[in-house]
Design an enzyme around this catalytic site. Structure first.
Site, mmCIF file in Angstrom:
data_model
loop_
_atom_site.group_PDB
_atom_site.id
_atom_site.type_symbol
_atom_site.label_atom_id
_atom_site.label_comp_id
_atom_site.label_asym_id
_atom_site.label_seq_id
_atom_site.Cartn_x
_atom_site.Cartn_y
_atom_site.Cartn_z
ATOM 1 N N ILE A 35 8.926 6.146 16.840
ATOM 2 C CA ILE A 35 8.603 6.924 15.645
ATOM 3 C C ILE A 35 7.409 7.854 15.881
ATOM 4 C CG2 ILE A 35 7.976 6.806 13.199
ATOM 5 C CD1 ILE A 35 10.703 5.537 13.705
ATOM 6 N N ARG A 71 -4.029 10.821 4.130
ATOM 7 C CA ARG A 71 -2.914 11.768 4.245
ATOM 8 C C ARG A 71 -2.009 11.685 3.015
ATOM 9 N NH1 ARG A 71 -0.824 13.693 8.449
ATOM 10 N NH2 ARG A 71 1.278 13.207 7.776
ATOM 11 N N ARG A 101 -8.654 -0.034 4.966
ATOM 12 C CA ARG A 101 -7.840 0.970 4.258
ATOM 13 C C ARG A 101 -6.561 0.342 3.720
ATOM 14 N NH1 ARG A 101 -6.880 6.332 7.610
ATOM 15 N NH2 ARG A 101 -5.552 6.572 5.794
ATOM 16 N N CYS A 144 -3.456 12.599 12.971
ATOM 17 C CA CYS A 144 -3.830 11.222 12.664
ATOM 18 C C CYS A 144 -3.976 10.523 14.018
ATOM 19 C CB CYS A 144 -2.722 10.599 11.833
ATOM 20 S SG CYS A 144 -3.080 8.926 11.380
ATOM 21 N N ASP A 150 6.694 19.398 8.035
ATOM 22 C CA ASP A 150 7.730 20.438 7.898
ATOM 23 C C ASP A 150 8.887 20.001 7.008
ATOM 24 O OD1 ASP A 150 8.018 18.728 10.302
ATOM 25 O OD2 ASP A 150 10.000 19.642 10.351
ATOM 26 N N GLN A 151 9.209 18.734 7.009
ATOM 27 C CA GLN A 151 10.333 18.272 6.179
ATOM 28 C C GLN A 151 9.975 18.233 4.691
ATOM 29 O OE1 GLN A 151 13.525 17.684 7.548
ATOM 30 N NE2 GLN A 151 12.392 18.752 9.167
ATOM 31 N N ASP A 153 4.981 0.142 11.952
ATOM 32 C CA ASP A 153 3.682 -0.378 11.490
ATOM 33 C C ASP A 153 3.457 -1.818 11.937
ATOM 34 O OD1 ASP A 153 3.593 1.371 8.288
ATOM 35 O OD2 ASP A 153 3.270 2.022 10.352
ATOM 36 N N ARG A 158 2.020 14.170 13.304
ATOM 37 C CA ARG A 158 2.474 13.955 11.922
ATOM 38 C C ARG A 158 2.643 15.252 11.131
ATOM 39 N NH1 ARG A 158 -0.317 8.595 9.719
ATOM 40 N NH2 ARG A 158 1.607 8.517 8.504
ATOM 41 N N LYS A 195 0.843 -1.217 0.000
ATOM 42 C CA LYS A 195 0.000 0.000 0.000
ATOM 43 C C LYS A 195 0.868 1.252 0.000
ATOM 44 C CE LYS A 195 -1.641 1.559 4.019
ATOM 45 N NZ LYS A 195 -1.306 2.939 4.393
ATOM 46 N N ASN A 196 1.907 1.277 0.860
ATOM 47 C CA ASN A 196 2.672 2.513 1.043
ATOM 48 C C ASN A 196 3.639 2.794 -0.090
ATOM 49 O OD1 ASN A 196 1.196 2.930 3.288
ATOM 50 N ND2 ASN A 196 2.773 2.250 4.732
HETATM 51 C C1 EPZ Z 1 4.713 6.517 6.331
HETATM 52 O O1 EPZ Z 1 4.101 7.603 6.990
HETATM 53 C C2 EPZ Z 1 3.672 5.423 6.293
HETATM 54 N N1 EPZ Z 1 2.510 5.882 5.543
HETATM 55 C C3 EPZ Z 1 3.256 5.046 7.709
HETATM 56 O O2 EPZ Z 1 2.396 3.921 7.612
HETATM 57 C C4 EPZ Z 1 4.495 4.615 8.491
HETATM 58 O O3 EPZ Z 1 4.121 4.374 9.827
HETATM 59 C C5 EPZ Z 1 5.552 5.717 8.435
HETATM 60 O O4 EPZ Z 1 5.851 6.047 7.072
HETATM 61 C C6 EPZ Z 1 6.845 5.281 9.093
HETATM 62 O O5 EPZ Z 1 7.344 4.152 8.436
HETATM 63 C C7 EPZ Z 1 2.585 5.880 4.193
HETATM 64 O O6 EPZ Z 1 3.595 5.526 3.619
HETATM 65 C C8 EPZ Z 1 1.350 6.319 3.471
HETATM 66 P P1 EPZ Z 1 7.265 9.542 8.339
HETATM 67 P P2 EPZ Z 1 4.845 9.041 6.974
HETATM 68 O O7 EPZ Z 1 7.241 10.830 7.616
HETATM 69 O O8 EPZ Z 1 5.579 9.199 5.723
HETATM 70 C C9 EPZ Z 1 8.054 12.776 11.699
HETATM 71 C C10 EPZ Z 1 0.441 2.699 7.809
HETATM 72 O O9 EPZ Z 1 0.011 2.105 8.797
HETATM 73 N N2 EPZ Z 1 7.959 13.760 10.624
HETATM 74 O O10 EPZ Z 1 8.316 8.529 8.029
HETATM 75 O O11 EPZ Z 1 3.850 10.070 7.358
HETATM 76 C C11 EPZ Z 1 6.736 12.090 11.986
HETATM 77 O O12 EPZ Z 1 5.967 12.872 12.888
HETATM 78 C C12 EPZ Z 1 1.017 4.081 7.972
HETATM 79 O O13 EPZ Z 1 0.480 2.214 6.652
HETATM 80 C C13 EPZ Z 1 8.286 15.089 10.900
HETATM 81 O O14 EPZ Z 1 8.613 15.441 12.019
HETATM 82 O O15 EPZ Z 1 5.855 8.828 8.187
HETATM 83 C C14 EPZ Z 1 7.176 10.779 12.581
HETATM 84 O O16 EPZ Z 1 7.469 10.987 13.950
HETATM 85 C C15 EPZ Z 1 0.839 4.608 9.391
HETATM 86 N N3 EPZ Z 1 8.209 15.991 9.884
HETATM 87 C C16 EPZ Z 1 8.481 10.464 11.845
HETATM 88 O O17 EPZ Z 1 8.892 11.701 11.253
HETATM 89 C C17 EPZ Z 1 7.829 15.643 8.607
HETATM 90 O O18 EPZ Z 1 7.796 16.530 7.730
HETATM 91 C C18 EPZ Z 1 8.331 9.450 10.733
HETATM 92 O O19 EPZ Z 1 7.261 9.844 9.903
HETATM 93 C C19 EPZ Z 1 7.508 14.298 8.358
HETATM 94 C C20 EPZ Z 1 7.584 13.373 9.378
#
Ligand code: EPZ
Length: 430
Positions: free
Chosen positions: A327, A93, A397, A117, A125-126, A305, A122, A22-23
């Site tokens: 995370i 998202r 989902r 979420c 900013d990055q 996950d 979530r 999915k991701n």
């Molecule tokens: C992806 O979310 C996945 N979703 C999530 O899976 C997964 O848990 C996550 O990666 C971590 O592997 C999809 O791919 C659609 P991150 P993402 O940006 O990209 C912080 C599922 O169950 N962060 O890697 O949103 C954030 O708050 C879902 O399928 C910032 O601070 O995750 C978190 O603490 C749930 N600033 C950490 O980084 C940013 O701009 C990792 O988040 C972005 C993220």
């Protein structure tokens, strides 16, 4: 609202085919709109999030033809808008991948700001940092992210946080920027690599995906491709832990074992037998699970996950286990539901201290989010008696044909929406 009803206590035995990731698929659908040529995506999981994103790109003018339930043909030559409205991002998202794709292709994009979420705040900013580094302006007004650039220029970008989404979103935009981009502290998940491979099959020039430094040489344009999505490591891990928790014997097929190394390592630690094949893994659950400690980390560490799934399984092990979620800041909401089944879990900050119990007892519970919902199904499958799970729309989902795949493994599980159907199920399974 639909529910799952489960009669537990039956070891899962048999074979299960894993669907596309999915991701990875969400980002690959977004990447597909970056060319005016036709793009065919195969091994697409038929899950709600993918179907919502396909509706979102149709909403801005792309044409989507479903060749099969797992194969689509996307023609984006007719895209007439770069504004993706709130109804889509409210549902998923990952609509925010359209920011990087549209910015890359049209130098402009407007996508609704994703809300929080169920698992944490979530921030994005990055993502914004990356777009600005490529020369785009980014404004957030009235709940919309508006980004544009005269032209995108490659840059050397250091991500402050290892972020899957930000890595992919910036990679999408940089693929069509002028010049080279170096992305440091990049996420290394298999789905990041899959998106890079798909972009390269469209003529992009991306090297280093899967390491923490990704080098992108911008190209003039991208062409069409036919691409097949990698298997879903999290779906696979979910079934592997379901086998462990139910003392089962399951062959999980259509996987890439390398992507499952952290998951397999933990299953071995808690006493499972594992047989690894080229594209399959067999998991045999022990009569008595052993406790262990686990901390979620970015890939190749243990996936966040998979955190609810291992915690639910450890709740049935002997001894005390510690699960640390590094995370997300709010990913233990399922613990209260699990306690209603007799689990003994104490959450302190981002750590859960789990004292194993002999068994779970079936109860009425609700799914707080996608992965926790799947984990609570595992608890129901292992429990004594009947479990009814509300809010299963979360599970749908991200898990294709979840109850069908479990039923094929011998589970007693059905999707119901009335008390009458629940009674029929109880009479049927006895
Ligand atoms: C992806 O979310 C996945 N979703 C999530 O899976 C997964 O848990 C996550 O990666 C971590 O592997 C999809 O791919 C659609 P991150 P993402 O940006 O990209 C912080 C599922 O169950 N962060 O890697 O949103 C954030 O708050 C879902 O399928 C910032 O601070 O995750 C978190 O603490 C749930 N600033 C950490 O980084 C940013 O701009 C990792 O988040 C972005 C993220």
């Amino acid at each position: 609202m639909e529910q799952y009803i489960v009669k537990g206590g039956v070891p899962l035995v048999g074979e299960v085919e894993i669907s596309g990731a999915k991701n990875a698929a969400l980002a690959i659908v977004a990447a597909a709109i970056m060319t005016d040529d036709k793009v065919v995506i195969d091994n697409l999981p038929d899950v709600r999030d993918i179907n919502v994103l396909l509706q979102a790109i149709e909403g801005i003018g792309a044409k989507v033809v479903h060749r099969t339930e797992n194969c689509v043909e996307i023609d984006s030559s007719s895209i007439h808008s770069v504004t993706v409205d709130y109804e889509y991002i409210k549902k998923i998202r990952a609509s925010y991948y359209l920011l990087g794709a549209l910015l890359g292709k049209f130098n402009k994009a407007e996508v609704a700001l994703p809300g929080g979420c169920n698992i944490g705040s979530r921030p994005i900013d990055q993502h914004i940092k990356g777009f600005k580094a490529l020369g785009a302006t980014v404004d957030i007004e009235h709940g919309m992210i508006m980004t544009s650039a005269d032209e995108l220029i490659g840059n050397h970008i250091y991500m402050d946080v290892v972020s899957v989404g930000a890595t992919i979103n910036v990679m999408l935009a940089a693929a069509l920027a002028q010049g080279s981009t170096i992305l440091e502290n990049a996420a290394k998940e298999p789905h990041v690599v899959d998106v890079a491979n798909m972009l390269n099959s469209m003529g992009a020039n991306i090297k280093g995906a899967g390491t923490d430094v990704i080098r992108i040489k911008g190209v003039e344009k991208l062409h069409g491709t036919e691409y097949s999505v990698i298997p879903d490591q999290i779906e696979a891990g979910t079934f592997m832990f379901a086998a462990a928790a139910t003392k089962g014997n399951v062959l999980v097929k259509n996987v890439i074992p390398k992507h499952l190394e952290a998951i397999t390592a933990k299953l071995l630690e808690i006493g499972c037998c594992i047989e690894e094949y080229d594209d399959a893994v067999r998991v045999i659950g022990p009569d008595q699970l052993k406790s262990t400690h686990v901390k979620t980390l970015p890939y190749p560490g243990f996936p966040t996950d998979m955190q609810p799934q291992i915690a639910v399984t450890l709740g049935l092990s002997s001894g005390i286990s510690i699960v640390t979620e590094s995370i997300f800041e709010n990913r233990f909401k399922y613990v209260d539901e699990l306690a209603r089944m007799g689990a003994n879990v104490k959450v302190e900050g981002n750590t859960a201290i789990i004292t194993g119990v002999d068994k779970y007892l079936g109860a009425r519970i609700s799914a707080p989010d996608l992965r926790a919902g799947a984990a609570l199904v595992i608890a129901g499958l292992a429990a004594e008696g009947f479990t009814v799970i509300d809010d299963i729309v979360y599970i749908q989902r991200g898990y294709e044909k979840f109850e069908d795949k479990l039923t094929a493994l011998g589970a007693h599980i059905e999707r119901i929406s009335t008390e009458h159907e629940a009674q029929k199920f109880r009479l049927k399974v006895g």
